[in-house]
Design a protein around this motif. Structure first.
Motif, PDB file in Angstrom:
ATOM      1  N   SER A  35     -12.010  -4.065   7.938  1.00 39.84           N
ATOM      2  CA  SER A  35     -11.152  -2.876   7.916  1.00 39.84           C
ATOM      3  C   SER A  35      -9.987  -3.045   8.877  1.00 39.84           C
ATOM      4  CB  SER A  35     -11.975  -1.636   8.287  1.00 39.84           C
ATOM      5  OG  SER A  35     -13.034  -1.443   7.379  1.00 39.84           O
ATOM      6  N   MET A  36     -10.300  -3.538  10.088  1.00 39.46           N
ATOM      7  CA  MET A  36      -9.234  -3.742  11.063  1.00 39.46           C
ATOM      8  C   MET A  36      -8.230  -4.793  10.565  1.00 39.46           C
ATOM      9  SD  MET A  36      -9.766  -1.577  13.447  1.00 39.46           S
ATOM     10  CE  MET A  36     -10.310  -0.544  12.074  1.00 39.46           C
ATOM     11  N   PHE A  37      -8.762  -5.829   9.875  1.00 37.65           N
ATOM     12  CA  PHE A  37      -7.884  -6.862   9.345  1.00 37.65           C
ATOM     13  C   PHE A  37      -6.957  -6.287   8.278  1.00 37.65           C
ATOM     14  CE2 PHE A  37      -7.147  -9.950   5.915  1.00 37.65           C
ATOM     15  CZ  PHE A  37      -6.395 -10.891   6.601  1.00 37.65           C
ATOM     16  N   PHE A  38      -7.538  -5.488   7.351  1.00 33.93           N
ATOM     17  CA  PHE A  38      -6.716  -4.903   6.296  1.00 33.93           C
ATOM     18  C   PHE A  38      -5.699  -3.922   6.868  1.00 33.93           C
ATOM     19  CE2 PHE A  38     -10.438  -5.946   3.436  1.00 33.93           C
ATOM     20  CZ  PHE A  38      -9.764  -6.937   2.735  1.00 33.93           C
ATOM     21  N   VAL A  39      -6.116  -3.164   7.901  1.00 31.37           N
ATOM     22  CA  VAL A  39      -5.168  -2.240   8.534  1.00 31.37           C
ATOM     23  C   VAL A  39      -4.027  -3.023   9.178  1.00 31.37           C
ATOM     24  CG1 VAL A  39      -4.875  -0.625  10.453  1.00 31.37           C
ATOM     25  CG2 VAL A  39      -6.828  -0.385   8.915  1.00 31.37           C
ATOM     26  N   SER A  40      -4.378  -4.116   9.891  1.00 32.03           N
ATOM     27  CA  SER A  40      -3.339  -4.937  10.526  1.00 32.03           C
ATOM     28  C   SER A  40      -2.414  -5.540   9.475  1.00 32.03           C
ATOM     29  CB  SER A  40      -4.005  -6.040  11.353  1.00 32.03           C
ATOM     30  OG  SER A  40      -3.033  -6.888  11.916  1.00 32.03           O
ATOM     31  N   GLU A  41      -3.006  -6.024   8.369  1.00 32.96           N
ATOM     32  CA  GLU A  41      -2.193  -6.613   7.314  1.00 32.96           C
ATOM     33  C   GLU A  41      -1.268  -5.564   6.697  1.00 32.96           C
ATOM     34  OE1 GLU A  41      -3.091  -9.607   3.620  1.00 32.96           O
ATOM     35  OE2 GLU A  41      -4.313  -7.803   3.757  1.00 32.96           O
ATOM     36  N   GLU A  42      -1.817  -4.357   6.458  1.00 29.16           N
ATOM     37  CA  GLU A  42      -0.990  -3.295   5.869  1.00 29.16           C
ATOM     38  C   GLU A  42       0.110  -2.880   6.835  1.00 29.16           C
ATOM     39  OE1 GLU A  42       0.102  -1.254   2.671  1.00 29.16           O
ATOM     40  OE2 GLU A  42      -1.738  -2.465   2.751  1.00 29.16           O
ATOM     41  N   ARG A  43      -0.198  -2.872   8.145  1.00 29.22           N
ATOM     42  CA  ARG A  43       0.809  -2.515   9.133  1.00 29.22           C
ATOM     43  C   ARG A  43       1.959  -3.531   9.124  1.00 29.22           C
ATOM     44  NH1 ARG A  43      -2.269  -2.398  13.213  1.00 29.22           N
ATOM     45  NH2 ARG A  43      -2.613  -0.148  13.376  1.00 29.22           N
ATOM     46  N   GLN A  44       1.624  -4.805   9.005  1.00 31.80           N
ATOM     47  CA  GLN A  44       2.663  -5.833   8.962  1.00 31.80           C
ATOM     48  C   GLN A  44       3.539  -5.664   7.728  1.00 31.80           C
ATOM     49  OE1 GLN A  44       0.751  -9.630   9.238  1.00 31.80           O
ATOM     50  NE2 GLN A  44       0.066  -9.336  11.348  1.00 31.80           N
ATOM     51  N   ILE A  45       2.913  -5.377   6.563  1.00 36.10           N
ATOM     52  CA  ILE A  45       3.685  -5.167   5.327  1.00 36.10           C
ATOM     53  C   ILE A  45       4.640  -3.999   5.509  1.00 36.10           C
ATOM     54  CG2 ILE A  45       3.508  -4.499   2.908  1.00 36.10           C
ATOM     55  CD1 ILE A  45       0.845  -6.024   2.812  1.00 36.10           C
ATOM     56  N   MET A  46       4.123  -2.906   6.096  1.00 33.92           N
ATOM     57  CA  MET A  46       4.966  -1.721   6.291  1.00 33.92           C
ATOM     58  C   MET A  46       6.115  -2.014   7.249  1.00 33.92           C
ATOM     59  SD  MET A  46       1.906   1.098   6.581  1.00 33.92           S
ATOM     60  CE  MET A  46       2.978   2.500   6.849  1.00 33.92           C
ATOM     61  N   GLU A  47       5.830  -2.757   8.324  1.00 31.32           N
ATOM     62  CA  GLU A  47       6.891  -3.059   9.277  1.00 31.32           C
ATOM     63  C   GLU A  47       7.982  -3.916   8.645  1.00 31.32           C
ATOM     64  OE1 GLU A  47       4.847  -4.829  12.508  1.00 31.32           O
ATOM     65  OE2 GLU A  47       4.161  -2.907  13.372  1.00 31.32           O
ATOM     66  N   ILE A  48       7.571  -4.886   7.816  1.00 37.31           N
ATOM     67  CA  ILE A  48       8.567  -5.718   7.119  1.00 37.31           C
ATOM     68  C   ILE A  48       9.388  -4.859   6.159  1.00 37.31           C
ATOM     69  CG2 ILE A  48       8.836  -7.595   5.463  1.00 37.31           C
ATOM     70  CD1 ILE A  48       6.351  -8.885   6.707  1.00 37.31           C
ATOM     71  N   TYR A  49       8.693  -3.999   5.410  1.00 30.74           N
ATOM     72  CA  TYR A  49       9.386  -3.108   4.473  1.00 30.74           C
ATOM     73  C   TYR A  49      10.385  -2.217   5.209  1.00 30.74           C
ATOM     74  CZ  TYR A  49      10.021   1.441   2.307  1.00 30.74           C
ATOM     75  OH  TYR A  49      10.554   2.603   1.862  1.00 30.74           O
ATOM     76  N   ILE A  50       9.923  -1.586   6.303  1.00 29.58           N
ATOM     77  CA  ILE A  50      10.779  -0.653   7.027  1.00 29.58           C
ATOM     78  C   ILE A  50      11.987  -1.383   7.602  1.00 29.58           C
ATOM     79  CG2 ILE A  50      10.875   0.803   9.087  1.00 29.58           C
ATOM     80  CD1 ILE A  50       7.999   1.611   8.529  1.00 29.58           C
ATOM     81  N   HIS A  51      11.737  -2.538   8.204  1.00 30.32           N
ATOM     82  CA  HIS A  51      12.850  -3.280   8.805  1.00 30.32           C
ATOM     83  C   HIS A  51      13.886  -3.675   7.757  1.00 30.32           C
ATOM     84  CE1 HIS A  51      14.869  -5.923  11.649  1.00 30.32           C
ATOM     85  NE2 HIS A  51      14.867  -6.867  10.725  1.00 30.32           N
ATOM     86  N   SER A  52      13.427  -4.187   6.602  1.00 27.31           N
ATOM     87  CA  SER A  52      14.361  -4.626   5.560  1.00 27.31           C
ATOM     88  C   SER A  52      15.089  -3.438   4.942  1.00 27.31           C
ATOM     89  CB  SER A  52      13.591  -5.395   4.481  1.00 27.31           C
ATOM     90  OG  SER A  52      12.929  -6.510   5.028  1.00 27.31           O
ATOM     91  N   ALA A  73      10.204   6.300   8.130  1.00 28.89           N
ATOM     92  CA  ALA A  73       8.763   6.360   8.367  1.00 28.89           C
ATOM     93  C   ALA A  73       8.040   6.140   7.045  1.00 28.89           C
ATOM     94  CB  ALA A  73       8.365   7.706   8.970  1.00 28.89           C
ATOM     95  N   ALA A  74       7.000   5.311   7.085  1.00 32.67           N
ATOM     96  CA  ALA A  74       6.194   5.020   5.897  1.00 32.67           C
ATOM     97  C   ALA A  74       4.758   5.466   6.153  1.00 32.67           C
ATOM     98  CB  ALA A  74       6.232   3.530   5.561  1.00 32.67           C
ATOM     99  N   PHE A  75       4.083   5.942   5.097  1.00 34.35           N
ATOM    100  CA  PHE A  75       2.760   6.538   5.219  1.00 34.35           C
ATOM    101  C   PHE A  75       1.821   5.891   4.192  1.00 34.35           C
ATOM    102  CE2 PHE A  75       6.168   9.477   6.013  1.00 34.35           C
ATOM    103  CZ  PHE A  75       5.847  10.053   7.228  1.00 34.35           C
ATOM    104  N   VAL A  76       0.705   5.348   4.682  1.00 33.66           N
ATOM    105  CA  VAL A  76      -0.298   4.755   3.797  1.00 33.66           C
ATOM    106  C   VAL A  76      -1.626   5.462   4.045  1.00 33.66           C
ATOM    107  CG1 VAL A  76      -1.573   2.680   3.171  1.00 33.66           C
ATOM    108  CG2 VAL A  76       0.832   2.525   3.773  1.00 33.66           C
ATOM    109  N   PRO A  77      -2.272   6.039   3.042  1.00 40.28           N
ATOM    110  CA  PRO A  77      -3.584   6.669   3.250  1.00 40.28           C
ATOM    111  C   PRO A  77      -4.609   5.634   3.706  1.00 40.28           C
ATOM    112  CG  PRO A  77      -2.624   7.333   1.142  1.00 40.28           C
ATOM    113  CD  PRO A  77      -1.771   6.216   1.653  1.00 40.28           C
ATOM    114  N   LEU A  78      -5.377   5.981   4.709  1.00 38.14           N
ATOM    115  CA  LEU A  78      -6.398   5.055   5.191  1.00 38.14           C
ATOM    116  C   LEU A  78      -7.471   4.816   4.145  1.00 38.14           C
ATOM    117  CD1 LEU A  78      -6.875   6.152   8.909  1.00 38.14           C
ATOM    118  CD2 LEU A  78      -5.745   4.119   8.043  1.00 38.14           C
ATOM    119  N   SER A  79      -7.650   5.774   3.242  1.00 37.46           N
ATOM    120  CA  SER A  79      -8.640   5.585   2.182  1.00 37.46           C
ATOM    121  C   SER A  79      -8.266   4.392   1.304  1.00 37.46           C
ATOM    122  CB  SER A  79      -8.733   6.848   1.329  1.00 37.46           C
ATOM    123  OG  SER A  79      -7.457   7.175   0.789  1.00 37.46           O
ATOM    124  N   TYR A  80      -6.963   4.164   1.123  1.00 41.34           N
ATOM    125  CA  TYR A  80      -6.519   3.005   0.346  1.00 41.34           C
ATOM    126  C   TYR A  80      -6.847   1.713   1.097  1.00 41.34           C
ATOM    127  CZ  TYR A  80      -3.340  -0.477  -1.632  1.00 41.34           C
ATOM    128  OH  TYR A  80      -2.822  -1.620  -2.169  1.00 41.34           O
TER     129      TYR A  80
END
Length: 622
Positions: free
Chosen positions: A41-58, A301-308
Motif C-alpha cells: 500500500s505504501m509503495f502504491f501510494v508513493s508511486e501514485e504520489r510521484q505520478i501526480m507530482e509529475i503531472y502537476i509539474h508538467s 491540486a490533484a486528488f486521488v481517492p485512497l480507495s483506488y
C-alpha cells in the motif's frame, strides 16, 4: 466434535505441540501477509504520489507558458509610442484624430489577436475612461454603462502584491459589467481569465493607464486535457482562491474553500511551494498533491481517492490467501508426524509413571537415544532410585521433624517467660508512680513516668532502622530525666519537621548526647546548654547536630578523635574513653557510603558540635 478435540488436546502432548506450532505458523503467515499488504500500500501510494507530482509539474508548466504567451500581447502598450500618446492625449484630440487613433489601435490589436485562438478581448484604459476595446466575443458596450466600478476593480487588483515573478495581475471573473453579450450558460465559456497590466511611460516611469486581456477559461481545456487521468480530479486556482479550471466544471469560478477546506488541509498557496498529504475531498479520503507556480502564483491540486490506491494492495490478498492456506496445511501435517515420533519416549514415561506406586516399584527404562528424550529417561531412572532411598529415610525424617517441633515449642515458652520480667518491671514502676502522685510527690511521679517511657521505647526498638522522630523522642526523654538532677541544664531543639519520617540506624543520637554531657558539661557541673538540630543537607542528605557550650576538645583530644573517625578500618580502632563514638561511627559507615557519617567541629563560642549525616533514602542493601 469440539468436545472430543478438546479432550484430545488435554491428554495428548503431540496434539498440543501440533496445535501450538499451527497457531505460531498461522500468526507468522498472517503477520507477513499484513506487512506485505501494508508495504505494498505504501509503495502504491508513493508511486501514485510521484505520478501526480509529475503531472502537476508538467501541467503547471504548460499553464504558465500559456499565460506567459498571452501576457506578451499586453507589452505592445509599452513598446508602441503611438499607443502611449493616445492614452495620454486622447481627450485633447479632435473627433477626426480620435477616430483615426481608434482605427490604428483596432488594426494593431486585430492583427495581434486574430492569429491566436486564446485572447478574446483587449481593453485599453487611461486614468479616466475606457479608450479602446477589441473582442471576438460579440460583446458591445452598454449605452449607459459606468466604467468607474471596473476601473476601481483594476486599481484594487493592481494594488495587490504580485503572487509570482510576473509583473501583471491575474484574476477570474465573469464578463465585464460594462459590456453586453449573450451568456452561453457554461462555466467554461462564461468565466474569463483577466490579465491586467499597468501601462507606464519610459521616462519618466509613470502610469498612464491599464491594459486588460480577456479570455474564457475554456482556452485551458486543451492544455489540461493532455494531462488528465480518469482516476483522479484536479483543481487549478489563482492566488485569491478563485478556481480557474477543473475537470468538474461546477467548481469553476467558485472559491477553493467551497470545494474543500484548503486552510484546514494545509496548502499554503505560497509561490514555489509543493507537497502532498491526506485529507477528505468531496466526502472521500484522498491523497492530495499540490504545487504553486513561482511564475504566476497559480496553484494546481490533484486528488486521488485512497480507495483506488489501496485496491491494488487488496488484490495481493487474493493471491496470497491460497498460498497461505496451503503452507499452513502442510506445516500442520508435518508437525503432527514429527511430534508424534519425537514424543513416543515421553508417552512411554507417562505410562510407566502412571503405574508407579508405593507398592509397585517400576524397573528402570532402557535408554534408546542421546537426545533430550534419552536424558529424560536417565533422569527418570535416577528419580526412581532416589525415591526408593527416600522411602527408607522417611521414618528418620519424621522423627527429626517431631523433635524440631518440640524444640520450637520449648523456645516459644522461654520467650513467653522472658516477656514476664519487663512487664513486671513496667507494672511495678507504674504502681510506684501512682503512689508518689497520690502522696503529692509529683516530681517523683513524673520522673518515673519518663523512666518507664524510656525503658519501653528501648525495649520496643528492635529494628536496625527507626524514624528520626522516634530517635528524637527517646533522646528528649533521656535529657528530661537527666535534668531532674541537674536543673541548670538547658535543652533546645531546632527541628525541620519535614524530615521526621526519614529513617536512620537506631540508638545513634542518645550516645552522642551522652558523650556531650559527660565530656563537655560535666566539668561545669552540667551548667550549660545542649542544642539538637535537624535540617536538610546537600546531595539528598539529612543532618543531625548535637552542640554544647562546654569545655570543648583540647588539641590532643581533637587530633585523636579526628584520626579515629577518619581511619579506613574503624572496626579495628580501640579506645577506652570513646566507645560510644566508635560504635556510632562503625554503624554509620556500615549503612552509608561516602559523604555520610560522624564528624566533630569546635564551636567559636566554646564547646563542640557533633555532626551526623545520613541519606534520606537509605541503600537497599542496608
Amino acid at each position: 466434535m469440539f468436545a472430543k478435540m478438546h479432550l484430545h488436546l488435554k491428554k495428548s502432548l503431540a496434539a498440543k505441540l501440533t496445535f501450538a506450532n499451527s497457531l505460531i505458523v498461522t500468526a507468522v503467515f498472517l503477520s507477513v501477509g499484513l506487512i506485505t499488504v501494508f508495504v505494498s500500500s505504501m509503495f502504491f501510494v508513493s508511486e501514485e504520489r510521484q505520478i501526480m507530482e509529475i503531472y502537476i509539474h508538467s501541467a503547471l508548466a504548460m499553464v504558465d507558458n500559456k499565460l506567459k504567451d498571452m501576457a506578451r500581447v499586453s507589452l505592445i502598450a509599452f513598446s508602441d509610442s503611438t499607443t502611449q500618446d493616445i492614452l495620454q492625449n486622447i481627450e485633447q484630440y479632435s473627433d477626426t484624430r480620435r477616430q483615426e487613433s481608434l482605427e490604428f489601435l483596432r488594426d494593431l490589436y486585430t492583427r495581434l489577436i486574430s492569429i491566436r485562438n486564446d485572447i478574446q478581448g483587449v481593453y485599453l484604459f487611461n486614468e479616466k475612461e475606457l479608450v479602446f476595446y477589441q473582442n471576438q466575443m460579440n460583446f458591445t458596450p452598454k449605452t449607459d454603462y459606468n466604467i468607474t466600478p471596473f476601473m476601481d476593480l483594476m486599481e484594487t487588483i493592481e494594488s495587490r502584491p504580485p503572487s509570482g515573478i510576473q509583473n501583471y495581475r491575474l484574476f477570474i471573473s465573469g464578463q465585464p459589467d460594462f459590456l453586453w453579450g449573450q451568456p452561453k450558460f457554461s462555466p467554461y465559456s462564461d468565466t474569463y481569465i483577466y490579465i491586467v497590466r499597468e501601462v507606464k511611460t519610459f521616462l519618466p516611469n509613470e502610469r498612464i493607464g491599464h491594459i486588460a486581456l480577456v479570455s474564457p477559461v475554456s482556452v485551458l481545456k486543451e492544455t489540461m486535457s493532455d494531462f488528465s487521468f480518469s482516476h483522479f480530479s484536479f483543481v487549478l486556482y489563482v492566488d485569491d482562491g478563485t478556481v480557474m479550471y477543473s475537470d468538474d466544471e461546477s467548481f469553476v469560478s467558485k472559491n477553493i474553500n467551497a470545494v474543500y477546506n484548503r486552510t484546514r488541509s494545509g496548502i499554503p498557496g505560497i509561490p514555489g511551494t509543493r507537497g502532498s498529504y491526506y485529507d477528505v475531498f468531496q466526502g472521500t479520503r484522498s491523497l492530495i498533491s499540490f504545487q504553486t507556480s513561482s511564475y504566476s502564483g497559480v496553484t494546481l491540486a490533484a486528488f486521488v481517492p485512497l480507495s483506488y490506491v489501496y485496491r491494488h494492495a487488496v488484490n495481493l490478498i487474493f493471491i496470497f490467501a491460497p498460498l497461505f492456506a496451503a503452507a499452513v496445511f502442510t506445516v500442520i501435517i508435518l508437525t503432527r508426524k514429527y511430534t508424534t515420533d519425537a514424543g513416543r519416549p515421553i508417552l512411554l514415561h507417562s505410562e510407566t509413571m502412571a503405574k508407579f506406586s508405593r507398592d509397585n516399584k517400576c524397573p528402570p527404562l532402557p535408554v534408546e537415544s542421546e537426545d533430550e528424550a534419552g536424558v529424560l529417561t536417565e533422569s527418570f531412572n535416577s528419580m526412581i532410585t532416589t525415591i526408593k532411598d527416600l522411602i527408607f529415610l522417611e521414618y528418620e525424617k519424621t522423627i527429626e521433624i517431631k523433635n524440631m517441633q518440640l524444640k520450637q515449642k520449648e523456645t516459644q515458652l522461654r520467650f513467653l517467660f522472658s516477656q514476664i520480667n519487663p512487664h513486671f518491671l513496667y507494672n511495678t514502676l507504674d504502681n510506684i508512680r501512682i503512689r508518689a502522685a497520690l502522696a503529692g510527690n509529683q516530681d517523683v511521679a513524673d520522673m518515673i513516668m519518663l523512666l518507664v517511657a524510656f525503658f519501653r521505647g528501648n525495649m520496643e526498638t528492635s529494628a536496625q532502622f527507626v524514624s528520626i522522630e522516634k530517635e528524637l523522642d527517646l533522646t528528649r526523654i533521656y535529657l528530661e530525666l537527666f535534668r531532674f538532677r541537674y536543673q541548670n541544664l538547658e535543652i533546645e531543639f531546632n527541628i525541620d519537621k519535614t524530615l521526621l519520617d526519614v529513617e536512620m540506624p537506631s540508638f545513634i543520637l542518645q550516645p552522642i548526647v551522652e558523650n556531650s554531657l559527660l565530656h563537655g558539661l560535666r566539668s561545669m557541673n552540667y551548667t550549660g546548654k545542649i542544642t539538637i538540630s535537624l535540617y536538610g543537607g546537600s546531595g539528598g542528605t539529612a543532618v543531625l547536630t548535637v552542640s554544647d557550650n562546654g569545655a570543648g576538645f583540647d588539641d590532643l583530644t581533637r587530633e585523636k578523635i579526628t584520626k579515629m573517625l577518619e581511619a579506613e578500618d574503624i572496626d579495628g580502632v580501640q579506645s577506652e574513653h570513646h566507645i560510644g563514638i566508635i560504635n556510632v561511627a562503625q554503624r554509620l559507615r556500615m549503612f552509608y557510603n561516602d559523604g555520610c557519617g560522624l564528624s566533630y567541629k569546635n564551636n567559636p563560642g566554646g564547646g563542640v558540635t557533633a555532626i551526623i549525616t545520613i541519606r534520606k533514602e537509605r541503600r537497599t542493601e542496608a
